[in-house]
Design an enzyme around this catalytic site. Structure first.
Site, PDB file in Angstrom:
ATOM      1  N   CYS A 107      -3.513  21.838   4.261  1.00 14.75           N
ATOM      2  CA  CYS A 107      -3.466  20.267   4.526  1.00 14.75           C
ATOM      3  C   CYS A 107      -4.902  19.975   5.087  1.00 14.75           C
ATOM      4  CB  CYS A 107      -2.587  20.344   5.720  1.00 14.75           C
ATOM      5  SG  CYS A 107      -2.141  18.996   6.710  1.00 14.75           S
ATOM      6  N   CYS A 203       5.031  21.586  10.996  1.00 17.53           N
ATOM      7  CA  CYS A 203       5.875  20.404  11.327  1.00 17.53           C
ATOM      8  C   CYS A 203       7.214  20.678  10.587  1.00 17.53           C
ATOM      9  CB  CYS A 203       5.088  19.041  11.016  1.00 17.53           C
ATOM     10  SG  CYS A 203       6.216  17.577  11.251  1.00 17.53           S
TER      11      CYS A 203
END
Length: 371
Positions: A107, A203
């Site tokens: 990410c 998340c």
């Protein structure tokens, strides 16, 4: 070497404002230094968002409150497509291959310091800032990613895939602060998120069980749980759902009757779809004197020297630095020997290399050497 050289004079900087206290204080420190500061909130996940697994709506509300308190403009952008294509698809493919990936590393490379950086530059920014705990230094050899003041929070492990052009456009304003100091500054500023709990995990998984989430994308293929001697202990739900060294969630407690030592995942027998457990946390099956990697990434653009050479490494975030020797290093991978055998060397995870405070780069682990 000089810290944060790219932003020594006032610049237009866009801060990745996540809704957490770290990025909020990072924005405040840049304002104190005289920079023209704006903020950007990234939404990176949409699947299952309505079910409340991902706290994006709450985080956005916190980011808006911080931006209003600091008097800075807040941009919003949806990178869900980029995240799915460049992070989540790799995440799934690694689990299908029975490896354990680290999506936070990818990410940072693909979203926070690629998609976000490109978007910020398109908005006219000179560079970006985040609330990461790390330090950038510069000299005539280029940009260097270094460990921060708070060793317990140091995040260079997750940033080791950054390159020279990304570091040249980035700043980490928290590099000289500890987490308690960051919270104290937030309280002094009256920020509503001063006591907000640090985000943990991924998340898109949120509060649900990891195994239940993964089962939506990977079929459950149950098989036997055994000892190295072939004694059956139970049945697993699918080899992809377990990682080497795992202790919790094995479902074999009390199989021998009465109290017994904890069980640990020591191996995956893919030929027989069997999960192998041991009871000694230092069992030979869990220990490796070295490992092989996939293609390495060097922050400087090349290896720090001709192998063999000695340095330090981490196999996981917050692990104390371990002495090692890189025996060979080329585009196909590295061979690394540890000074002391390491526990639970996990394919798919990253080994990150250091020389003192400097993070040299790293690579995805292909396999650990047997003892």
């Amino acid at each position: 070497m000089n810290p944060e050289p790219s932003f020594a004079s006032p610049k237009r900087i866009i801060v990745g404002l996540s809704g957490g206290v770290d990025s909020a204080v990072a924005a405040h420190r840049l304002l104190e230094q005289g920079h023209a500061v704006e903020a950007l909130f990234m939404k990176n996940w949409e699947e299952d968002d309505r079910a409340g697994y991902c706290a994006a709506a709450e985080d956005l509300a916190d980011a808006k409150a911080v931006a209003e308190r600091l008097g800075i403009r807040l941009h919003t952008v949806n990178f869900a497509t980029e995240y799915w294509d460049h992070v989540f698809e790799t995440f799934l493919s690694e689990y299908r291959a029975l490896r354990t990936p680290n999506p936070d590393v990818l990410c940072n490379k693909e979203i926070k310091f690629a998609a976000f950086l490109d978007h910020a530059l398109g908005l006219g920014a000179d560079g970006i800032a985040t609330g990461h705990y790390a330090r950038i230094e510069h000299d005539d050899r280029g940009y260097h990613l270094c460990r921060c003041a708070d060793e317990d929070k140091d995040q260079t492990y997750f940033l080791h895939l950054l390159n020279q052009s990304q570091l040249a456009r980035a700043v980490f304003p928290l590099h000289d602060l500890t987490k308690p100091q960051v919270r104290a500054i937030a309280r002094e500023l009256g920020l509503s998120n001063a006591a907000k709990k640090d985000s943990t995990g991924i998340c898109f998984i949120g509060e649900r069980r990891f195994r239940d989430f993964l089962a939506q994308y990977l079929p459950r293929e149950s098989g036997p749980i055994e000892t190295p001697d072939g004694v059956r202990l139970g049945e697993h739900q699918g080899l992809a759902y377990y990682t080497l060294g795992q202790r919790q969630g094995l479902g074999v407690g009390g199989v021998a009757g009465g109290r017994e030592s904890p069980w640990y995942v020591a191996a995956k027998d893919t030929a027989r779809n069997a999960l192998i457990l041991v009871q000694d946390s230092q069992h030979p099956l869990l220990m490796s004197p070295g490992l092989d990697t996939l293609t390495p990434h060097w922050i400087a653009g090349q290896a720090p020297g001709a192998p063999p050479f000695r340095c330090q490494c981490r196999l996981r975030h917050r692990q104390p630095l371990q002495d090692c020797e890189i025996l060979s290093a080329d585009p196909s991978g590295c061979r690394v020997r540890f000074s002391e055998p390491q526990r639970a060397v996990t394919p798919g995870q990253s080994i990150v290399f250091y020389h003192g405070d400097e993070c040299l780069g790293g690579a995805v682990i292909e396999r650990g050497w047997p003892t």
